[in-house]
Scaffold this motif. Structure first.
Motif, mmCIF file in Angstrom:
data_model
loop_
_atom_site.group_PDB
_atom_site.id
_atom_site.type_symbol
_atom_site.label_atom_id
_atom_site.label_comp_id
_atom_site.label_asym_id
_atom_site.label_seq_id
_atom_site.Cartn_x
_atom_site.Cartn_y
_atom_site.Cartn_z
ATOM 1 N N ASP A 1 -76.782 -31.399 -98.429
ATOM 2 C CA ASP A 1 -76.791 -32.302 -99.590
ATOM 3 C C ASP A 1 -76.439 -33.735 -99.195
ATOM 4 O OD1 ASP A 1 -74.091 -32.098 -99.051
ATOM 5 O OD2 ASP A 1 -73.569 -31.040 -100.900
ATOM 6 N N GLY A 2 -76.314 -34.002 -97.889
ATOM 7 C CA GLY A 2 -76.089 -35.369 -97.425
ATOM 8 C C GLY A 2 -74.621 -35.736 -97.288
ATOM 9 N N LEU A 3 -73.701 -34.863 -97.737
ATOM 10 C CA LEU A 3 -72.263 -35.195 -97.618
ATOM 11 C C LEU A 3 -71.798 -34.982 -96.171
ATOM 12 C CD1 LEU A 3 -70.775 -33.589 -100.880
ATOM 13 C CD2 LEU A 3 -71.327 -35.996 -100.446
ATOM 14 N N TYR A 4 -70.942 -35.893 -95.717
ATOM 15 C CA TYR A 4 -70.389 -35.754 -94.367
ATOM 16 C C TYR A 4 -69.330 -34.659 -94.385
ATOM 17 C CZ TYR A 4 -72.791 -40.095 -93.549
ATOM 18 O OH TYR A 4 -73.771 -41.032 -93.446
ATOM 19 N N ALA A 5 -69.276 -33.900 -93.305
ATOM 20 C CA ALA A 5 -68.303 -32.805 -93.247
ATOM 21 C C ALA A 5 -66.942 -33.334 -92.795
ATOM 22 C CB ALA A 5 -68.795 -31.728 -92.278
ATOM 23 N N TYR A 6 -65.906 -32.637 -93.234
ATOM 24 C CA TYR A 6 -64.522 -32.947 -92.849
ATOM 25 C C TYR A 6 -64.399 -33.144 -91.338
ATOM 26 C CZ TYR A 6 -59.945 -31.389 -91.159
ATOM 27 O OH TYR A 6 -58.789 -31.264 -90.442
ATOM 28 N N GLN A 7 -64.963 -32.223 -90.549
ATOM 29 C CA GLN A 7 -64.794 -32.266 -89.091
ATOM 30 C C GLN A 7 -65.207 -33.601 -88.499
ATOM 31 O OE1 GLN A 7 -63.230 -30.141 -87.678
ATOM 32 N NE2 GLN A 7 -63.741 -28.049 -88.218
ATOM 33 N N LEU A 8 -66.317 -34.132 -88.987
ATOM 34 C CA LEU A 8 -66.797 -35.403 -88.436
ATOM 35 C C LEU A 8 -65.907 -36.554 -88.898
ATOM 36 C CD1 LEU A 8 -69.150 -36.861 -86.886
ATOM 37 C CD2 LEU A 8 -70.076 -37.364 -89.150
ATOM 38 N N ALA A 9 -65.655 -36.595 -90.198
ATOM 39 C CA ALA A 9 -64.929 -37.730 -90.759
ATOM 40 C C ALA A 9 -63.508 -37.803 -90.199
ATOM 41 C CB ALA A 9 -64.904 -37.615 -92.285
ATOM 42 N N VAL A 10 -62.868 -36.649 -90.054
ATOM 43 C CA VAL A 10 -61.468 -36.657 -89.605
ATOM 44 C C VAL A 10 -61.367 -37.212 -88.181
ATOM 45 C CG1 VAL A 10 -61.313 -34.303 -88.652
ATOM 46 C CG2 VAL A 10 -59.347 -35.282 -89.759
ATOM 47 N N VAL A 11 -62.336 -36.844 -87.345
ATOM 48 C CA VAL A 11 -62.319 -37.288 -85.954
ATOM 49 C C VAL A 11 -62.610 -38.797 -85.865
ATOM 50 C CG1 VAL A 11 -63.748 -37.104 -83.870
ATOM 51 C CG2 VAL A 11 -62.797 -35.051 -84.919
ATOM 52 N N VAL A 12 -63.578 -39.239 -86.658
ATOM 53 C CA VAL A 12 -63.943 -40.666 -86.621
ATOM 54 C C VAL A 12 -62.762 -41.508 -87.118
ATOM 55 C CG1 VAL A 12 -65.453 -42.404 -87.678
ATOM 56 C CG2 VAL A 12 -66.415 -40.253 -86.807
ATOM 57 N N ASP A 13 -62.123 -41.089 -88.193
ATOM 58 C CA ASP A 13 -61.023 -41.899 -88.732
ATOM 59 C C ASP A 13 -59.759 -41.806 -87.888
ATOM 60 O OD1 ASP A 13 -62.135 -43.302 -90.841
ATOM 61 O OD2 ASP A 13 -62.122 -41.511 -92.093
ATOM 62 N N ASP A 14 -59.453 -40.621 -87.374
ATOM 63 C CA ASP A 14 -58.266 -40.541 -86.512
ATOM 64 C C ASP A 14 -58.429 -41.492 -85.323
ATOM 65 O OD1 ASP A 14 -56.785 -38.764 -88.051
ATOM 66 O OD2 ASP A 14 -57.596 -36.981 -87.053
ATOM 67 N N ALA A 15 -59.634 -41.548 -84.761
ATOM 68 C CA ALA A 15 -59.845 -42.444 -83.614
ATOM 69 C C ALA A 15 -59.794 -43.901 -84.069
ATOM 70 C CB ALA A 15 -61.185 -42.135 -82.958
ATOM 71 N N ASP A 16 -60.483 -44.198 -85.169
ATOM 72 C CA ASP A 16 -60.538 -45.591 -85.621
ATOM 73 C C ASP A 16 -59.153 -46.117 -85.997
ATOM 74 O OD1 ASP A 16 -62.221 -47.888 -86.565
ATOM 75 O OD2 ASP A 16 -61.130 -47.404 -88.425
ATOM 76 N N GLN A 17 -58.307 -45.246 -86.512
ATOM 77 C CA GLN A 17 -56.965 -45.682 -86.920
ATOM 78 C C GLN A 17 -55.950 -45.564 -85.778
ATOM 79 O OE1 GLN A 17 -56.867 -43.277 -90.786
ATOM 80 N NE2 GLN A 17 -56.281 -45.308 -91.523
ATOM 81 N N GLY A 18 -56.417 -45.142 -84.622
ATOM 82 C CA GLY A 18 -55.537 -45.069 -83.447
ATOM 83 C C GLY A 18 -54.453 -44.019 -83.581
ATOM 84 N N ILE A 19 -54.773 -42.927 -84.302
ATOM 85 C CA ILE A 19 -53.764 -41.872 -84.514
ATOM 86 C C ILE A 19 -53.435 -41.212 -83.164
ATOM 87 C CG2 ILE A 19 -53.279 -39.664 -85.676
ATOM 88 C CD1 ILE A 19 -53.588 -42.112 -87.607
ATOM 89 N N THR A 20 -52.154 -41.163 -82.852
ATOM 90 C CA THR A 20 -51.741 -40.555 -81.578
ATOM 91 C C THR A 20 -51.170 -39.152 -81.783
ATOM 92 O OG1 THR A 20 -49.524 -41.489 -81.791
ATOM 93 C CG2 THR A 20 -51.159 -42.803 -80.559
ATOM 94 N N HIS A 21 -50.637 -38.881 -82.994
ATOM 95 C CA HIS A 21 -49.974 -37.601 -83.247
ATOM 96 C C HIS A 21 -50.432 -37.056 -84.596
ATOM 97 C CE1 HIS A 21 -47.435 -39.266 -80.127
ATOM 98 N NE2 HIS A 21 -46.874 -38.088 -79.964
#
Ligand code: GLU
Length: 294
Positions: free
Chosen positions: A167-187
């Motif tokens: 249906d075109g919605l992005y899955a949790y798995q992709l979004a969580v990885v992209v945002d954790d990296a973009d926000q510099g999450i270390t833990h």
């Protein structure tokens, strides 16, 4: 390296005791390491969201004394970043289009585990297709700071998982990885219900060239029937007017022992005490524990 942690609720309903545990453990661990603590609302799936839930979640966090750093991030505003990551994965052949329906899969294999059909037989058209990440052969292992060493095999095509839905919605798995990296999450400190999702996230981090954060999966609070407390099992929403009893129960659940003098304090005082006295080694290394009875 500066510690950056986060709490990332999905706005499918108000916070409950189970989500308080994840907020509390991630917050206290970050502050005990002089780290930053970010809040990210994972509003990726409008049909599952409850109107007003994001506002309610932020109001509860405030009532419970949590202070986050910077602006709250909303995943609904981040679609261009997810689209770019998808394009990279597709271009590098780490992802592929798939038009198999659940029914076709079931008829073909007798199971709901994906058999990799579309990797070998690409669909003729890309419209109304899901996109799956293709898992590499070999083992993924990581050391969870609470649950210990974890090893997984994601290969054989059954591990190929959806990163954008039909249906075109992005899955949790992709979004969580992209945002954790973009926000510099270390833990990443979160509930153990997400422990088995972690190897898929590590797989995507490797494909996208992102650093791997450190993971700590706390036990989830189980209802008396053994089920995880969740909005779906109608866990009671937190009472913003009485934050202290729930905060104390949550600290005790995490193996911390707030002393009785704190029972009359403010949520902020209790959190400050927890930061100074934080003993993560006392968190039970189990996947779940019975929720405290009211
Ligand atoms: N949004 C997810 C949830 O509420 C949590 C994501 C995460 O902590 O990785 O279950």
């Amino acid at each position: 390296m500066q510690y950056i942690g986060r709490f990332a609720p999905s706005p499918t309903g108000p916070l409950h005791f189970g989500s308080l545990l994840a907020a509390l453990a991630s917050y206290v661990d970050a502050r005990a390491h002089q780290g930053r603590w970010l809040v990210r609302i994972e509003d990726l799936d409008p049909p599952r969201e409850q109107p007003g839930a994001s506002r309610q979640i932020l109001a509860s966090l405030e009532a419970f004394g949590f202070e986050w750093d910077g602006e709250v991030r909303f995943q609904s505003q981040r679609h261009p970043a997810y689209r770019d990551a998808l394009q990279r994965l597709l271009a590098q052949r780490h992802a592929y289009y798939c038009d198999c329906s659940r029914k076709q899969l079931l008829e073909r294999t007798g199971s709901s585990r994906y058999d990799g059909y579309c990797l070998l037989n690409p669909p003729l058209s890309e419209s109304s297709c899901a996109i799956r990440a293709h898992c590499e052969a070999g083992e993924i292992h990581f050391e969870d700071s609470i649950q210990g060493p974890r090893r997984y095999r994601l290969d054989d095509c059954s591990g190929d998982f959806v990163i954008r839905r039909r249906d075109g919605l992005y899955a949790y798995q992709l979004a969580v990885v992209v945002d954790d990296a973009d926000q510099g999450i270390t833990h990443i400190v979160r509930g153990s219900d997400l422990l088995d999702e972690t190897p898929r996230q590590i797989q995507l981090q490797r494909y996208l060239g992102f650093a791997e954060p450190r993971y700590s999966h706390i036990p989830v609070a189980a209802a008396p029937d053994g089920q995880k407390l969740s909005k779906q099992t109608f866990a009671a929403p937190l009472d913003n007017k009485q934050p202290l009893p729930a905060l104390i129960q949550a600290l005790e659940f995490l193996g911390q022992a707030p002393d009785a003098s704190l029972h009359d304090g403010t949520p902020g005082e209790l959190l400050s005490w927890a930061v100074v006295h934080w003993q993560p080694a006392r968190i039970a290394p189990t996947l779940s524990k019975p929720a405290p009875l009211d």
